[in-house]
Write a protein that holds these residues in place. Structure first.
Motif, mmCIF file in Angstrom:
data_model
loop_
_atom_site.group_PDB
_atom_site.id
_atom_site.type_symbol
_atom_site.label_atom_id
_atom_site.label_comp_id
_atom_site.label_asym_id
_atom_site.label_seq_id
_atom_site.Cartn_x
_atom_site.Cartn_y
_atom_site.Cartn_z
ATOM 1 N N ALA A 18 -13.066 -32.062 0.844
ATOM 2 C CA ALA A 18 -12.162 -33.204 0.859
ATOM 3 C C ALA A 18 -10.775 -32.780 1.314
ATOM 4 C CB ALA A 18 -12.074 -33.852 -0.523
ATOM 5 N N GLU A 19 -10.029 -33.736 1.865
ATOM 6 C CA GLU A 19 -8.604 -33.563 2.122
ATOM 7 C C GLU A 19 -7.832 -34.158 0.949
ATOM 8 O OE1 GLU A 19 -7.757 -33.247 6.834
ATOM 9 O OE2 GLU A 19 -7.775 -35.277 5.988
ATOM 10 N N PHE A 20 -6.682 -33.561 0.657
ATOM 11 C CA PHE A 20 -5.894 -33.999 -0.491
ATOM 12 C C PHE A 20 -4.471 -34.309 -0.049
ATOM 13 C CE2 PHE A 20 -9.430 -31.675 -2.188
ATOM 14 C CZ PHE A 20 -9.745 -32.315 -3.384
ATOM 15 N N THR A 21 -4.065 -35.544 -0.275
ATOM 16 C CA THR A 21 -2.714 -35.972 0.047
ATOM 17 C C THR A 21 -1.774 -35.668 -1.120
ATOM 18 O OG1 THR A 21 -3.083 -38.178 -0.862
ATOM 19 C CG2 THR A 21 -3.633 -37.837 1.468
ATOM 20 N N GLN A 22 -0.480 -35.756 -0.859
ATOM 21 C CA GLN A 22 0.493 -35.568 -1.935
ATOM 22 C C GLN A 22 0.319 -36.635 -3.012
ATOM 23 O OE1 GLN A 22 2.096 -33.002 -2.339
ATOM 24 N NE2 GLN A 22 2.967 -32.158 -0.460
ATOM 25 N N GLU A 23 0.000 -37.858 -2.602
ATOM 26 C CA GLU A 23 -0.192 -38.930 -3.579
ATOM 27 C C GLU A 23 -1.370 -38.626 -4.495
ATOM 28 O OE1 GLU A 23 2.164 -40.186 -0.268
ATOM 29 O OE2 GLU A 23 0.125 -39.351 -0.305
ATOM 30 N N ARG A 24 -2.411 -38.079 -3.942
ATOM 31 C CA ARG A 24 -3.594 -37.757 -4.749
ATOM 32 C C ARG A 24 -3.305 -36.641 -5.740
ATOM 33 N NH1 ARG A 24 -9.454 -36.619 -1.829
ATOM 34 N NH2 ARG A 24 -10.739 -36.441 -3.717
ATOM 35 N N LEU A 25 -2.303 -35.811 -5.439
ATOM 36 C CA LEU A 25 -1.969 -34.672 -6.284
ATOM 37 C C LEU A 25 -0.628 -34.862 -6.980
ATOM 38 C CD1 LEU A 25 -2.995 -31.928 -3.699
ATOM 39 C CD2 LEU A 25 -4.296 -32.593 -5.725
ATOM 40 N N ALA A 26 -0.191 -36.100 -7.145
ATOM 41 C CA ALA A 26 1.141 -36.371 -7.696
ATOM 42 C C ALA A 26 1.337 -35.755 -9.074
ATOM 43 C CB ALA A 26 1.374 -37.880 -7.761
ATOM 44 N N ALA A 27 0.279 -35.644 -9.854
ATOM 45 C CA ALA A 27 0.397 -35.104 -11.211
ATOM 46 C C ALA A 27 0.744 -33.620 -11.232
ATOM 47 C CB ALA A 27 -0.917 -35.323 -11.969
#
Length: 384
Positions: A102-111
């Motif tokens: 998968a690709e991970f955006t900053q929004e997906r990793l905001a935590a």
């Protein structure tokens, strides 16, 4: 030694019968049986089928147990000048089969709040959930970073991403995630993928020149990569070009922003450098041809520097810009290279369509785990 040799053969060949293993190793029947019993009891080998159709009883077919190790690979990207997500990651089993990607955006990793350890933890947890695994099944993590890793100081250098340049980060990741963790320059990993899967396959050695948002150079020596005293070999973007004028260094000559600026002077637009190059390749007009010719002239400068210093048997053009330009750009680069120098180094364009850095990280991680398994098996079975 018998067990480790047999394990290495199964990793290399995929599936083998007891008789085939006996022929390849030169071991006796009883010893081969003992070795396979040891490997199956250790969970490293499994019976995957039986032969049929020959004289005598059907023979068992052995293979590596794919679940004996799970490798994680993460490609960390500098997204300042690119439309890609900042992280691309994958899990694979010991055979190399992809379990999740998968690709991970900053929004997906905001935590994660810009903490690399928390970022990596979230990525691995997401991939494990997708693959139906618990995180404790992971064996090894291979990071691909847009910088150079200096193992002596445990520091990722020449990287402009929050938290990733912190000394001790890789060791901290290993401790807090309870994993073996390795870090490698992204272009070096692209060269590993090119060696295993692309234009570098079967060559004695080659140089990979990366043209994307940033520049890079990987020097494949066959059995190993030239990394330099501090891991910084191949940072070609820092090479000065010209004396006291502009452009100031190679990055400003043919880095992503420079390519976009050059395209604009010919009326070619795009959100990224690779978009502009792809648009020009698809355009049959004079402006597009002029832009590609001017870009090829610049790339030939980097090519000439590498060819003159290293005299490699092959140079592979890679990265998003080279992929977008394909054979059209490659032919123009060769023309400029031959026009401006007496050198005749063969030049190829990468044939890898996917994220070469992630592919290389997967290959490097698998190699590390397989070598560790062989070494640990050799150590465990050696009499005290």
């Amino acid at each position: 030694m018998n067990e480790s040799a047999t394990l290495a053969l199964l990793l290399d060949r995929g599936t083998l019968t007891r008789g085939e293993l006996r022929e390849l190793t030169g071991l006796s029947k009883p010893t081969t049986s003992d070795v396979l019993r040891t490997l199956t009891e250790a969970g490293l080998a499994v019976v995957v089928g039986h032969t049929s159709g020959g004289p005598g009883p059907n023979a068992e077919v052995y293979a590596i147990n794919p679940g004996a190790a799970v490798v994680a690979a993460i490609s960390v990207r500098d997204t300042t000048e690119t439309a890609h997500a900042p992280y691309d990651a994958a899990l694979c089993d010991l055979t190399g089969a992809v379990l999740a990607q998968a690709e991970f955006t900053q929004e997906r990793l905001a935590a994660a709040a810009d903490d690399p350890v928390d970022t990596v933890r979230l990525i691995l947890a997401d991939l494990c959930a997708t693959a139906g695994l618990t995180p404790d099944r992971l064996t090894h993590l291979q990071l691909g970073v847009p910088g150079s890793y200096h193992p002596g100081t445990d520091t990722i250098r020449h990287i402009d991403l929050t938290g990733w340049q912190r000394p001790g980060l890789v060791g901290d990741l290993a401790t807090r995630l309870d994993l073996t963790v390795a870090a490698e320059n992204d272009v070096n990993l692209a060269a590993i993928a090119e060696r295993h899967r692309g234009a570098g396959k079967g060559t004695d050695s080659f140089v990979l020149l990366w043209f994307g948002a940033g520049l890079g150079c990987a020097i494949d020596l066959g059995p190993s990569l030239l990394r330099g005293a501090t891991g910084g070999a191949g940072e070609i973007g820092y090479v000065p070009v010209g004396l006291g004028g502009q452009p100031r260094d190679m990055q400003e000559l043919v880095g992503g922003p420079a390519v976009l600026a050059l395209a604009a002077t010919y009326g070619i637009t795009g959100a990224t450098a690779e978009d502009a190059v792809a648009a020009a390749v698809a355009d049959s007009g004079a402006d597009a041809a002029g832009f590609l010719t001017a870009l090829a002239d610049r790339i030939a400068v980097a090519l000439a520097a590498v060819a003159a210093l290293l005299d490699p048997p092959l140079v592979v053009l890679a990265g998003e810009v080279a992929q977008a330009g394909g054979d059209t750009l490659r032919d123009l680069v060769v023309e400029a290279f031959h026009r401006d120098t007496p050198l005749r180094t063969p030049v190829a364009v990468t044939a890898l369509p996917d994220d070469a850095v992630l592919l290389g990280a997967t290959d490097a991680g698998l190699r590390a785990v397989r070598e560790a398994l062989i070494d640990s098996l050799r150590y465990a079975l050696t009499p005290a």
